[in-house]
Scaffold this active site. Structure first.
Site, PDB file in Angstrom:
ATOM      1  N   CYS A 348       0.787  -1.231   0.000  1.00 46.96           N
ATOM      2  CA  CYS A 348       0.000   0.000   0.000  1.00 46.96           C
ATOM      3  C   CYS A 348       0.825   1.289   0.000  1.00 46.96           C
ATOM      4  CB  CYS A 348      -1.035   0.009   1.125  1.00 46.96           C
ATOM      5  SG  CYS A 348      -0.559  -0.855   2.607  1.00 46.96           S
ATOM      6  N   ARG A 377       7.665 -11.162   4.612  1.00 51.04           N
ATOM      7  CA  ARG A 377       7.370 -10.934   6.018  1.00 51.04           C
ATOM      8  C   ARG A 377       8.153 -11.924   6.840  1.00 51.04           C
ATOM      9  NH1 ARG A 377       0.820  -9.926   5.640  1.00 51.04           N
ATOM     10  NH2 ARG A 377       1.013  -8.095   4.302  1.00 51.04           N
ATOM     11  N   GLN A 395       0.672 -10.928  -3.174  1.00 50.54           N
ATOM     12  CA  GLN A 395      -0.723 -10.551  -2.932  1.00 50.54           C
ATOM     13  C   GLN A 395      -1.362 -10.066  -4.221  1.00 50.54           C
ATOM     14  OE1 GLN A 395       0.238  -7.524   0.160  1.00 50.54           O
ATOM     15  NE2 GLN A 395      -1.092  -8.767   1.449  1.00 50.54           N
ATOM     16  N   ASP A 397      -3.200  -7.534  -4.807  1.00 53.17           N
ATOM     17  CA  ASP A 397      -3.458  -6.410  -3.922  1.00 53.17           C
ATOM     18  C   ASP A 397      -4.027  -5.236  -4.705  1.00 53.17           C
ATOM     19  OD1 ASP A 397      -3.430  -5.249  -1.477  1.00 53.17           O
ATOM     20  OD2 ASP A 397      -1.256  -4.987  -1.357  1.00 53.17           O
ATOM     21  N   HIS A 399      -5.698  -1.221  -4.207  1.00 51.10           N
ATOM     22  CA  HIS A 399      -6.036  -0.090  -3.348  1.00 51.10           C
ATOM     23  C   HIS A 399      -6.926   0.840  -4.138  1.00 51.10           C
ATOM     24  CE1 HIS A 399      -2.470  -1.817  -1.453  1.00 51.10           C
ATOM     25  NE2 HIS A 399      -3.166  -1.584  -0.375  1.00 51.10           N
ATOM     26  N   LYS A 480     -13.220  -3.616   8.804  1.00 49.68           N
ATOM     27  CA  LYS A 480     -12.845  -4.619   7.811  1.00 49.68           C
ATOM     28  C   LYS A 480     -13.985  -5.612   7.643  1.00 49.68           C
ATOM     29  CE  LYS A 480     -10.158  -8.130   9.287  1.00 49.68           C
ATOM     30  NZ  LYS A 480      -8.932  -8.837   9.702  1.00 49.68           N
ATOM     31  N   HIS A 526      -8.371  -1.050   1.134  1.00 53.96           N
ATOM     32  CA  HIS A 526      -7.419  -2.128   0.829  1.00 53.96           C
ATOM     33  C   HIS A 526      -8.234  -3.352   0.495  1.00 53.96           C
ATOM     34  CE1 HIS A 526      -3.960  -0.389   3.235  1.00 53.96           C
ATOM     35  NE2 HIS A 526      -4.978   0.317   3.675  1.00 53.96           N
TER      36      HIS A 526
END
Length: 653
Positions: A348, A377, A395, A397, A399, A480, A526
């Site tokens: 992000c 990670r 991911q 991912d 945004h 979330k 997200h």
RNA sequence: GCCGACGUAGCUCAAUCGGCAGAGCAUCUGUCUUGUAAACAGAAGGUCAGGGGUUCGAUUCCCCUCGUCGGCUCCA
């Protein structure tokens, strides 16, 4: 005093003698009915009813009944452990999903062989039919009786504390001890601090089995000493237990780590380090197809594709706050040219830089940035697990930056998009979980949280899916919603998350120019659909037990000649299939036809196409499907059409 | 990170109570080729996870590291 009492039994009034137990009133046999609910509270069958009580049976085959059986079995286990390991101190022993556990402080951790001994002793206790007998005690009496059990004493000390600390040992009110009594002599065999209720006799435990042992921190905190926990399972019948064990066996067969090696999909070379996967060609093609389809759908849904690097100077993660909050979860930095570089743990912040790269207009919003972004990670060594918990992952991912006014519509279409796409991958059974504000820890204004949470709730409810609340479960920066998926054998996996963020737009000073010329801060959403591709891949392997639907199968068609002479014919068929985009391999190895079928079957290829003299004479092929069925003499055109159709429709066969 | 179990050929697993490491499958070579889950024969394949120690000698005993598995804790 009156000799008669009026109670309500199964909805009807009844008059019973004073001193009648709930078990008497229910005419419980201690087999099917193993406890009672008296005025809504679960009680032993030996509980004496009082004037005006409403008494209902608790059957062994209900959730509540099973939990009682499991709890009682935990007691039996603790008794067996203390008999075999006299120094063992008791922790807690509650029922859990599908079973129970009990924690012990012992000199030496249990060895698998120890479990066998404990289980054997438990069977003796069950056979003996010891009675569970409840006895109220004062706090001081309990302390005296349990002087040798330091953990129980600690629990007594906690009594009356916060509700969270309430446990199966200690309720809010009166302390009770359960004595296990020899049914013949009435002699005390064992006792434990416990609020109950329990089954009347150890004979009321129909089936149980010890499963495994492991360490567990006392009261769940790593600051506390570690105890040894033994897990077991217990059921209302042998059949139910066998069905459960069979389900576990089935799960083991589907284990993606095992299938990943067998089907040559991926591996974790030691040389790379823990939690770092390599995808082999067969796994690679599945992944590519999964990604390609996702890309196409994202493109159609108005997403724009971006790319960002894997490492960055520390400044970025200082700005984003990740170094403050999640430093422990990041790989340590590398120093070059006087700067510190970090592997990126999240995409992000980089997407925010893209948003910020120039002035933004309200006309561009919602701006949807998408990336298959690889992140690293530092997962603690004890938690890495196959593809589901790794240290390097990609991911899917996105945004989304939008105005506050656009938020509702965007979330609605987003959730629908996510669910539709998951369905296309063959997942059908969902429920949603809404994580709301932790009042202790949050950023952003109350009304923004309120509006966002309410919006998420409405969007979730509009999908007419089960909605589970997770109060206080949100991250500090926004509420979330997560999509939980049930797989083919009923296990649930958290898949997609949609998360609102009031924090990063602030930290990155993101803004757009509104129609009225003012500068405003966008809302940031997200959103990951697979979560991590690796993990999703693992879930798909387990969901399909390695037998992927044709569109995802690494090899969609195996061509199997009856004899070598038929190879050229099949190669010609294969060429036609390839022209239609089908992944096909003709088995030209020096094996017999039966062996080739066996190999194709083991590799879970959806379609086998066989050809021999008969087929060639008719311009045909013969199908063998994964389930062993066959369809002979199908014309080549029809066969190709059938295969192409199955792939295009993304059906399972 | 913590507690425990474990690491032998590509895979599944033997054996060595401290004395030249073995099988099946897979691989390679050869022989044989006709209808829906294993043709036959031979060959090759191992620094017994890595490092250190004890010992005349270590795959075996001890220590460390790495990795795997089962739990706990954690999971942006």
């Amino acid at each position: 005093m009156s000799a008669e009492l009026r109670i309500t039994l199964a909805g009807a009034e009844r008059v019973v003698a004073a001193g009648t137990t709930a078990g008497d009133a229910l005419e419980a046999d201690g087999r099917t009915v193993i406890a009672a609910r008296v005025n809504g509270e679960a009680r032993d069958l030996a509980h004496e009813v009082a004037e005006g009580d409403v008494v209902e049976p608790i059957e062994v085959s209900s959730d509540e009944g099973r939990a009682i059986v499991r709890h009682s079995t935990a007691h039996v286990m603790a008794q067996a452990v203390q008999e075999l390991f006299p120094g063992a101190k008791l922790g807690i022993g509650p029922p859990v999903d599908n079973g129970f556990y009990y924690d012990f402080d012992v000199e030496q951790a249990f060895h698998p062989d120890d479990l066998k001994r404990v289980e054997k002793r438990m069977r003796d206790i069950v056979k003996q039919g010891q009675l569970f007998s409840r006895r109220a005690v004062s706090d001081d009496e309990a302390r005296e009786e349990l002087a040798g059990e330091p953990y129980k004493l600690e629990l007594i000390g906690l009594k009356g504390g916060s509700l969270e600390e309430e446990s199966v040992e200690v309720g809010a009110g009166q302390l009770t001890i359960y004595d296990n009594l020899d049914p013949k002599t009435g002699e005390l065999c064992w006792k434990d601090l416990c609020r109950g209720p329990h089954v009347p006799s150890t004979r009321s435990i129909p089936a149980f089995k010890l499963m495994r042992s492991g360490g567990a921190y006392w009261r769940g905190s790593e600051k506390n000493p570690q105890l040894q926990r033994i897990y077991g399972t217990a059921w209302e019948s042998r059949d139910k237990q066998d069905a459960y064990l069979k389900m576990l066996e089935e799960a083991e067969k589907r284990d993606h780590r095992k299938l990943g090696a067998e089907l040559d999909l991926f591996s974790f070379p030691d040389e790379l380090g823990s939690g770092l996967a390599v995808f082999h060609p067969k796994g690679g093609v599945i992944r590519r197809v999964m990604e390609d389809y996702s890309r196409r759908r994202h493109e159609e849904a108005g997403y724009e594709f971006v790319n960002t690097p894997h490492i960055t100077k520390e400044k970025l993660y200082q700005v984003s706050g990740h170094l403050d909050w999640y430093r422990d979860g990041m790989f340590p930095p590398m120093e070059l040219e006087g700067a510190r570089y970090y592997l990126k743990p999240m995409n992000c912040p980089m997407h925010n830089l893209i948003f910020r790269a120039r002035g933004r207009s309200y006309r561009e919003l919602p701006l949807r940035l998408f990336e298959f972004g690889t992140v690293y990670r530092y997962e603690k060594s004890g938690v890495v697990h196959g593809l589901t918990r790794v240290r390097g992952l990609t991911q899917d991912d996105a945004h989304i930056y939008c105005t506050r006014e656009e938020m509702r519509d965007e979330l609605t279409s987003l959730l629908r998009f996510v669910l539709d796409l998951l369905r296309d991958y063959g997942l059908e059974d969902f429920y949603l979980e809404l994580s709301t504000k932790d009042p202790e820890k949050f950023v952003g204004s109350d009304d923004a949280w309120e509006e966002a949470t309410q919006t998420l709730r409405e969007v979730a409810e509009a999908e007419s899916l089960e909605l589970v609340l997770d109060p206080g479960g949100a991250a500090f920066y926004g509420p979330k919603i997560s999509v939980q998926v049930r797989d083919a054998i009923g296990r649930t996996w958290q898949m997609s998350t949609i998360q609102l963020d009031f924090n990063l737009p602030e930290l990155f000073e993101l803004e757009y120019q509104a129609a009225d010329g003012t500068r405003k801060q966008p809302v940031m959403i997200h959103r990951a659909l697979f979560g991590s591709i690796e993990r999703f891949f693992g879930v798909m392997v387990e969901h399909y037990a390695g037998a992927f639907p044709p569109w995802l199968a690494p090899v969609q068609v195996a061509g199997i000649p009856i004899a070598d002479a038929h190879i050229p014919y099949l190669q010609d068929v294969a060429k036609k299939l390839r022209e239609r985009g089908i992944r096909v391999e003709v088995d030209t190895a020096d094996d017999r036809m039966q062996k080739k079928i066996r190999n194709a079957q083991k590799s879970k290829v959806p379609f086998m196409l066989l050809a021999g003299d008969d087929d060639i004479a008719n311009g045909a092929v013969s199908f063998r499907y994964r389930n062993g069925e066959q369809k002979n003499g199908v014309s080549v055109e029809e066969a190709i059409a059938e295969i192409v159709n199955a792939v295009e429709r993304r059906v399972q066969v």
